[in-house]
Design an enzyme around this catalytic site. Structure first.
Site, PDB file in Angstrom:
ATOM      1  N   MET A   1       0.841  -1.192   0.000  1.00 45.49           N
ATOM      2  CA  MET A   1       0.000   0.000   0.000  1.00 45.49           C
ATOM      3  C   MET A   1       0.884   1.251   0.000  1.00 45.49           C
ATOM      4  O   MET A   1       1.668   1.458   0.926  1.00 45.49           O
ATOM      5  CB  MET A   1      -0.877   0.003   1.262  1.00 45.49           C
ATOM      6  CG  MET A   1      -2.078  -0.920   1.172  1.00 45.49           C
ATOM      7  SD  MET A   1      -3.095  -0.841   2.665  1.00 45.49           S
ATOM      8  CE  MET A   1      -2.156  -1.871   3.783  1.00 45.49           C
ATOM      9  N   ALA A   2       0.687   2.074  -1.049  1.00 45.15           N
ATOM     10  CA  ALA A   2       1.462   3.311  -1.154  1.00 45.15           C
ATOM     11  C   ALA A   2       1.205   4.198   0.062  1.00 45.15           C
ATOM     12  O   ALA A   2       0.069   4.361   0.489  1.00 45.15           O
ATOM     13  CB  ALA A   2       1.067   4.051  -2.430  1.00 45.15           C
ATOM     14  N   GLN A  54       6.425  -3.392  -6.551  1.00 45.94           N
ATOM     15  CA  GLN A  54       5.316  -3.151  -7.472  1.00 45.94           C
ATOM     16  C   GLN A  54       5.566  -1.857  -8.237  1.00 45.94           C
ATOM     17  O   GLN A  54       5.959  -0.857  -7.653  1.00 45.94           O
ATOM     18  CB  GLN A  54       3.993  -3.045  -6.718  1.00 45.94           C
ATOM     19  CG  GLN A  54       2.817  -3.018  -7.687  1.00 45.94           C
ATOM     20  CD  GLN A  54       1.516  -2.640  -7.021  1.00 45.94           C
ATOM     21  OE1 GLN A  54       1.426  -1.598  -6.379  1.00 45.94           O
ATOM     22  NE2 GLN A  54       0.509  -3.478  -7.170  1.00 45.94           N
ATOM     23  N   CYS A  85      -4.544   0.662  -9.755  1.00 43.51           N
ATOM     24  CA  CYS A  85      -4.618   1.930  -9.014  1.00 43.51           C
ATOM     25  C   CYS A  85      -5.673   2.859  -9.636  1.00 43.51           C
ATOM     26  O   CYS A  85      -5.594   3.198 -10.817  1.00 43.51           O
ATOM     27  CB  CYS A  85      -3.248   2.616  -9.004  1.00 43.51           C
ATOM     28  SG  CYS A  85      -3.304   4.175  -8.101  1.00 43.51           S
ATOM     29  N   LYS A 124      -1.315  -7.023 -10.713  1.00 44.07           N
ATOM     30  CA  LYS A 124      -2.421  -6.687  -9.803  1.00 44.07           C
ATOM     31  C   LYS A 124      -3.541  -6.072 -10.631  1.00 44.07           C
ATOM     32  O   LYS A 124      -3.342  -5.057 -11.301  1.00 44.07           O
ATOM     33  CB  LYS A 124      -1.939  -5.687  -8.745  1.00 44.07           C
ATOM     34  CG  LYS A 124      -3.053  -5.107  -7.865  1.00 44.07           C
ATOM     35  CD  LYS A 124      -3.387  -6.028  -6.713  1.00 44.07           C
ATOM     36  CE  LYS A 124      -4.467  -5.494  -5.796  1.00 44.07           C
ATOM     37  NZ  LYS A 124      -4.137  -4.291  -5.061  1.00 44.07           N
ATOM     38  N   GLY A 187      -9.469  -7.863  -0.990  1.00 40.30           N
ATOM     39  CA  GLY A 187     -10.669  -7.073  -0.744  1.00 40.30           C
ATOM     40  C   GLY A 187     -11.387  -7.466   0.526  1.00 40.30           C
ATOM     41  O   GLY A 187     -11.763  -8.623   0.713  1.00 40.30           O
ATOM     42  N   ARG A 211      -5.998  -3.092   4.137  1.00 43.40           N
ATOM     43  CA  ARG A 211      -6.415  -2.217   5.250  1.00 43.40           C
ATOM     44  C   ARG A 211      -6.582  -2.978   6.558  1.00 43.40           C
ATOM     45  O   ARG A 211      -6.476  -2.401   7.636  1.00 43.40           O
ATOM     46  CB  ARG A 211      -7.712  -1.495   4.872  1.00 43.40           C
ATOM     47  CG  ARG A 211      -7.509  -0.403   3.844  1.00 43.40           C
ATOM     48  CD  ARG A 211      -8.818   0.122   3.338  1.00 43.40           C
ATOM     49  NE  ARG A 211      -9.590  -0.910   2.651  1.00 43.40           N
ATOM     50  CZ  ARG A 211     -10.803  -0.744   2.156  1.00 43.40           C
ATOM     51  NH1 ARG A 211     -11.399   0.421   2.268  1.00 43.40           N
ATOM     52  NH2 ARG A 211     -11.419  -1.734   1.544  1.00 43.40           N
TER      53      ARG A 211
HETATM   54  C1  LIG Z   1      -3.944   3.632   1.486  1.00 43.47           C
HETATM   55  C2  LIG Z   1      -3.977   2.540   0.444  1.00 43.47           C
HETATM   56  C3  LIG Z   1      -2.920   2.415  -0.433  1.00 43.47           C
HETATM   57  C4  LIG Z   1      -2.941   1.411  -1.395  1.00 43.47           C
HETATM   58  N1  LIG Z   1      -1.877   1.292  -2.238  1.00 43.47           N
HETATM   59  C5  LIG Z   1      -1.853   0.285  -3.135  1.00 43.47           C
HETATM   60  C6  LIG Z   1      -0.727   0.109  -3.981  1.00 43.47           C
HETATM   61  O1  LIG Z   1       0.232   0.879  -3.957  1.00 43.47           O
HETATM   62  N2  LIG Z   1      -0.749  -0.940  -4.828  1.00 43.47           N
HETATM   63  C7  LIG Z   1      -1.805  -1.819  -4.888  1.00 43.47           C
HETATM   64  O2  LIG Z   1      -1.762  -2.780  -5.657  1.00 43.47           O
HETATM   65  N3  LIG Z   1      -2.875  -1.669  -4.124  1.00 43.47           N
HETATM   66  C8  LIG Z   1      -2.927  -0.650  -3.249  1.00 43.47           C
HETATM   67  N4  LIG Z   1      -4.014  -0.511  -2.439  1.00 43.47           N
HETATM   68  C9  LIG Z   1      -5.144  -1.460  -2.584  1.00 43.47           C
HETATM   69  C10 LIG Z   1      -4.979  -2.659  -1.657  1.00 43.47           C
HETATM   70  O3  LIG Z   1      -3.828  -3.392  -1.990  1.00 43.47           O
HETATM   71  C11 LIG Z   1      -6.181  -3.604  -1.732  1.00 43.47           C
HETATM   72  O4  LIG Z   1      -6.244  -4.228  -2.996  1.00 43.47           O
HETATM   73  C12 LIG Z   1      -7.498  -2.885  -1.466  1.00 43.47           C
HETATM   74  O5  LIG Z   1      -7.392  -1.968  -0.393  1.00 43.47           O
HETATM   75  C13 LIG Z   1      -8.603  -3.907  -1.133  1.00 43.47           C
HETATM   76  O6  LIG Z   1      -8.270  -4.647  -0.002  1.00 43.47           O
HETATM   77  P1  LIG Z   1      -8.899  -4.329   1.464  1.00 43.47           P
HETATM   78  O7  LIG Z   1     -10.393  -4.115   1.233  1.00 43.47           O
HETATM   79  O8  LIG Z   1      -8.599  -5.594   2.233  1.00 43.47           O
HETATM   80  O9  LIG Z   1      -8.227  -3.114   1.960  1.00 43.47           O
HETATM   81  C14 LIG Z   1      -4.040   0.498  -1.485  1.00 43.47           C
HETATM   82  C15 LIG Z   1      -5.088   0.637  -0.593  1.00 43.47           C
HETATM   83  C16 LIG Z   1      -5.092   1.642   0.362  1.00 43.47           C
HETATM   84  C17 LIG Z   1      -6.257   1.757   1.294  1.00 43.47           C
END
Ligand SMILES: Cc1cc2nc3c(=O)[nH]c(=O)nc-3n(C[C@H](O)[C@H](O)[C@H](O)COP(=O)(O)O)c2cc1C
Length: 316
Positions: A1-2, A54, A85, A124, A187, A211
């Protein structure tokens, strides 16, 4: 996560069982232009392994150049291409989720990287761009596989859904049944039950926690224990949470290259992840956002107490 999975976050996650982590996403053009930010993003430690990177990008040649430069700096277990993204400024450059609408380009990128690199190339994806379309999602996955992707990671939402709304388990299942390479689901994995649900509903080979790990590094062991023998998850006491939080903050102090003013703001954000559910959360947030030094922040954290009555109280 960025903006989240920096070295401090990864060290905490690994301490509590994360078997594989990612560096924060990097931009291919920034890497080719040798932007100093890349060095900060790629900060690592001997305990920080196995680790993947990534990349964002839209141009196969620039992306290949970027990964070759990256491999000159660090070792990675695989290279993931971000085609998920949803940020407008990324999509406008034709990168991230824009690639979901340009599978010919996505195929070319994968092909170029997979044929030249010695590390595996993964992708991804999201399940779609603006609407649910299982057939298109499966076609997209087949393009990735045909061009040399070794694994697919699928966030079960469309770009239009952002980060809320139902998870489309059915699309992930359809992809899993249609291709041979491993498929991981992403997700709403906020607890071990949701992890099991993703595995059961989709038949996927693995899961990505995002998250669900904010302020909850225990989630990795919790999921492992639950999947292995149905072990129930214990609620962590406030003192356990505070101990972990202080360790996380100490890692930030030690490892994060950031200007002091920004660093304390970032530490406040991390603090709120751990103290989520606080009875007086709004007040706590206000107090924490006014903090100017690390010492002051630790002082405040020490004053957060678990009182009798509903929830937690912030002792003034
Ligand atoms: C703050 C934040 C930053 C994220 N950054 C990335 C990222 O850099 N690369 C990526 O593939 N997904 C990124 N995601 C998406 C997550 O990897 C994930 O696919 C998405 O949040 C769904 O999962 P969750 O519902 O369990 O959070 C980010 C999500 C959040 C909330």
């Amino acid at each position: 996560m960025a903006g989240v999975t920096d070295l401090a976050f990864r060290l905490m996650s690994r301490r509590f069982g994360a078997p594989q982590c990612f560096y924060e996403m990097f931009d291919s053009k920034a890497m080719v232009n040798e932007h100093p930010k890349n060095r900060r993003l790629m900060k690592t430690h001997k305990k920080d392994t196995p680790i993947a990177a990534q990349m964002l990008g839209a141009d196969p040649s620039i992306m290949l150049d970027a990964v070759e430069r990256l491999l000159g700096l660090i070792n990675i277990s695989f290279l993931d291409i971000n085609s998920a993204c949803p940020a407008g400024k990324i999509i406008r450059k034709g990168a991230g989720a824009a690639l979901l609408n340009d599978t010919a380009r996505l195929g070319k990128i994968i092909n170029r990287l997979a044929s030249k690199l010695t590390v595996p190339v993964t992708v991804k994806l999201r399940t779609g761009f603006d609407k649910r379309d299982i057939k298109r999602c499966v076609e997209m996955a087949k393009v990735c596989q045909a061009n040399g992707a070794s694994t697919l990671f699928i966030h079960g939402r469309t770009v239009a859904q952002g980060y809320s709304g139902d998870i489309d388990y059915e699309s992930i299942r359809a992809v899993k049944e249609a291709i041979e390479i491993p498929v991981f689901g992403s997700g709403n994995i906020f607890n071990p039950f949701m992890a099991k649900k993703m595995l059961d509903e989709t038949g996927c080979d693995g899961i990505l926690v995002a998250r669900g790990a904010l302020g909850n590094p225990w989630i990795f062991k919790d999921i492992e224990g639950f999947l292995k023998d149905g072990r129930a998850v214990k609620d962590r006491s406030l003192s356990v949470k505070k101990r972990a939080l202080k360790r996380h903050l100490a890692y930030i102090v030690k490892y994060k290259d950031m200007r002091d003013g920004n660093k304390i703001g970032f530490m406040g954000k991390v603090t709120m992840w751990y103290l989520k559910g606080l009875y007086h959360a709004k007040r706590a947030r206000e107090r924490i956002s006014g903090v100017r030094t690390y010492k002051e922040l630790i002082y405040l954290i020490d004053r957060v107490q678990d009182r009798a009555g509903p929830g937690l109280h912030f002792v003034p």
